[in-house]
Design a protein around this motif. Structure first.
Motif, short mmCIF file in Angstrom:
data_model
loop_
_atom_site.label_atom_id
_atom_site.label_comp_id
_atom_site.label_asym_id
_atom_site.label_seq_id
_atom_site.Cartn_x
_atom_site.Cartn_y
_atom_site.Cartn_z
N PHE A 25 0.81 -1.22 0.00
CA PHE A 25 0.00 0.00 0.00
C PHE A 25 0.85 1.27 0.00
N TYR A 31 -3.27 5.00 -6.19
CA TYR A 31 -4.35 4.12 -5.76
C TYR A 31 -5.70 4.50 -6.38
N LYS A 79 -19.32 1.84 -3.67
CA LYS A 79 -19.15 2.61 -2.43
C LYS A 79 -20.40 3.43 -2.13
N MET A 110 -12.50 1.96 9.13
CA MET A 110 -11.25 1.21 9.33
C MET A 110 -10.67 0.85 7.98
N ALA A 111 -9.34 0.81 7.92
CA ALA A 111 -8.64 0.56 6.65
C ALA A 111 -9.16 1.57 5.61
N GLY A 137 -7.88 4.05 4.13
CA GLY A 137 -7.02 4.40 3.00
C GLY A 137 -7.08 5.86 2.61
N ASP A 142 -6.12 3.72 9.48
CA ASP A 142 -5.45 2.80 8.54
C ASP A 142 -4.05 2.51 9.09
N ILE A 143 -3.54 1.33 8.78
CA ILE A 143 -2.20 0.97 9.27
C ILE A 143 -1.12 1.70 8.48
N ASN A 144 -1.52 2.25 7.32
CA ASN A 144 -0.52 2.79 6.40
C ASN A 144 -0.57 4.32 6.33
N MET A 192 -1.05 5.96 2.75
CA MET A 192 -2.43 6.02 2.23
C MET A 192 -3.18 7.17 2.90
N GLU A 222 -3.64 3.24 12.64
CA GLU A 222 -4.11 2.21 13.58
C GLU A 222 -4.01 0.85 12.90
N ASN A 223 -3.66 -0.17 13.67
CA ASN A 223 -3.76 -1.54 13.18
C ASN A 223 -5.12 -2.09 13.60
N ALA A 224 -5.92 -2.55 12.63
CA ALA A 224 -7.27 -3.04 12.91
C ALA A 224 -7.28 -4.14 13.97
N VAL A 246 -13.98 -1.28 4.15
CA VAL A 246 -14.28 -1.52 2.73
C VAL A 246 -13.01 -1.94 2.00
N PHE A 247 -13.04 -3.10 1.40
CA PHE A 247 -11.90 -3.66 0.66
C PHE A 247 -10.62 -3.65 1.52
N ASN A 303 -6.92 -7.83 3.72
CA ASN A 303 -5.50 -7.52 3.86
C ASN A 303 -5.00 -7.67 5.30
N1 SAM Z 1 -11.21 1.54 2.22
C1 SAM Z 1 -10.41 2.16 1.17
C2 SAM Z 1 -11.13 2.11 -0.15
O1 SAM Z 1 -12.08 1.32 -0.26
O2 SAM Z 1 -10.75 2.81 -1.07
C3 SAM Z 1 -9.01 1.55 1.06
C4 SAM Z 1 -8.98 0.08 0.73
S1 SAM Z 1 -7.37 -0.50 0.38
C5 SAM Z 1 -7.67 -1.74 -0.85
C6 SAM Z 1 -6.96 -1.49 1.78
C7 SAM Z 1 -6.44 -0.70 2.98
O3 SAM Z 1 -6.31 -1.59 4.08
C8 SAM Z 1 -5.06 -0.09 2.77
O4 SAM Z 1 -5.12 1.31 2.95
C9 SAM Z 1 -4.20 -0.76 3.83
O5 SAM Z 1 -3.17 0.04 4.34
C10 SAM Z 1 -5.24 -1.12 4.87
N2 SAM Z 1 -4.83 -2.15 5.83
C11 SAM Z 1 -4.24 -3.34 5.57
N3 SAM Z 1 -3.99 -4.01 6.71
C12 SAM Z 1 -4.47 -3.24 7.72
C13 SAM Z 1 -4.54 -3.39 9.14
N4 SAM Z 1 -4.06 -4.48 9.75
N5 SAM Z 1 -5.08 -2.41 9.86
C14 SAM Z 1 -5.57 -1.29 9.25
N6 SAM Z 1 -5.53 -1.08 7.92
C15 SAM Z 1 -5.00 -2.05 7.16
#
Ligand code: SAM
Length: 243
Positions: free
Chosen positions: A25, A32, A48, A66-67, A69, A88-90, A93, A114-116, A132-133, A137
């Motif tokens: 990511f 992205y 979405k 969460m996540a 992005g 998001d962990i990243n 993003m 944050e790590n989910a 979402v999506f 991961n």
């Molecule tokens: N939700 C956004 C969207 O639909 O456009 C982003 C989706 S993107 C495909 C997946 C996201 O999951 C990335 O931003 C990635 O960093 C995040 N991610 C992956 N592992 C994660 C974790 N353990 N905790 C939080 N976020 C995480």
């Protein structure tokens, strides 16, 4: 956790998966959003929209995206008046997301690394948790679902959207060909990164089938756990309630 887990089609340690998902990511962050349009033919915008219609954000309520992005889902919910924390962990993003929010003049969003699997939020902090999506991961999905349950208030809703494999015979073959051959090539041409997009496709194939994931949502404690497939199951919206 000590057992091997899948990073796409490879078996790796849990720590290596988390690290390599981070690399994917960070690598795709800048491209992205344009890649989402190219890979889905713009369809991700409709998915979405539909997802947010299901979430039904209310003015003033606290939602954890969460996540989250680069903010696509959070923006839609904030436009309806919800107070959204994008986690998001990243950090790469999130940085792209914050820039996008600034360009759109969107205020009132909170951005947090944050790590989910291990959230820093107190229990019962949010009225809704969206992902979402993102969940495919996460290395330890059960831990993430447990955390979703913990941070939700009583009466709070869990809403998730994720890809899976389509059940429509002809369509599923077409989709497999597109996903395995075309998406990594678009990734190479547009983002000069074939490997990351190969991982994204493999991770979709590896994600549990909708009934298996719905059972995981129920196991985490959510009631009325349900799956609503779209496009023959290519994309599924999952929901559940904390009572
Ligand atoms: N939700 C956004 C969207 O639909 O456009 C982003 C989706 S993107 C495909 C997946 C996201 O999951 C990335 O931003 C990635 O960093 C995040 N991610 C992956 N592992 C994660 C974790 N353990 N905790 C939080 N976020 C995480």
């Amino acid at each position: 956790m000590s057992d091997k887990v899948n990073f796409g089609d490879e078996l790796v340690s849990p720590e290596e998966k988390t690290r390599r998902v981070g690399e994917v990511f960070s690598s795709v962050a800048r491209r992205y959003d344009v890649m989402n349009d190219l890979m889905s033919g713009g369809m991700h915008r409709l998915w979405k929209d539909r997802f947010v219609n299901r979430v039904k954000p209310r003015p003033g309520e606290e939602i954890l995206d969460m996540a989250g992005g680069t903010g696509d889902v959070a923006f839609r919910m904030a436009q309806r008046g919800a107070r959204v924390t994008v986690a998001d962990i990243n950090a790469d993003m999130l940085a792209v997301g914050e820039q996008r929010a600034g360009r759109r003049g969107l205020e009132g969003l909170t951005w947090k690394v944050e790590n989910a699997e291990a959230l820093s939020f107190a229990e019962a902090s949010f009225s809704a948790y969206t992902i979402v999506f993102g969940v495919r991961n996460v290395t330890d999905i059960s831990a993430a679902l447990g955390e979703a349950y913990r941070v939700l208030k009583r009466g709070g809703r869990f809403c998730c959207m994720e890809f899976s494999s389509s059940d429509w015979p002809g369509f599923s073959n077409l989709y497999d060909a597109w996903a395995s051959n075309v998406i990594p090539r678009i990734g190479k041409a547009v983002a000069d990164d074939e490997e990351s997009y190969r991982y994204l496709v493999e991770s979709i194939r590896r994600f549990p089938r909708p009934n298996a994931f719905t059972a995981m949502v129920a196991d985490a404690g959510f009631v009325r756990a349900a799956a609503e497939p779209m496009l023959g199951g290519l994309v599924t919206i999952y929901s559940g309630w904390k009572i």
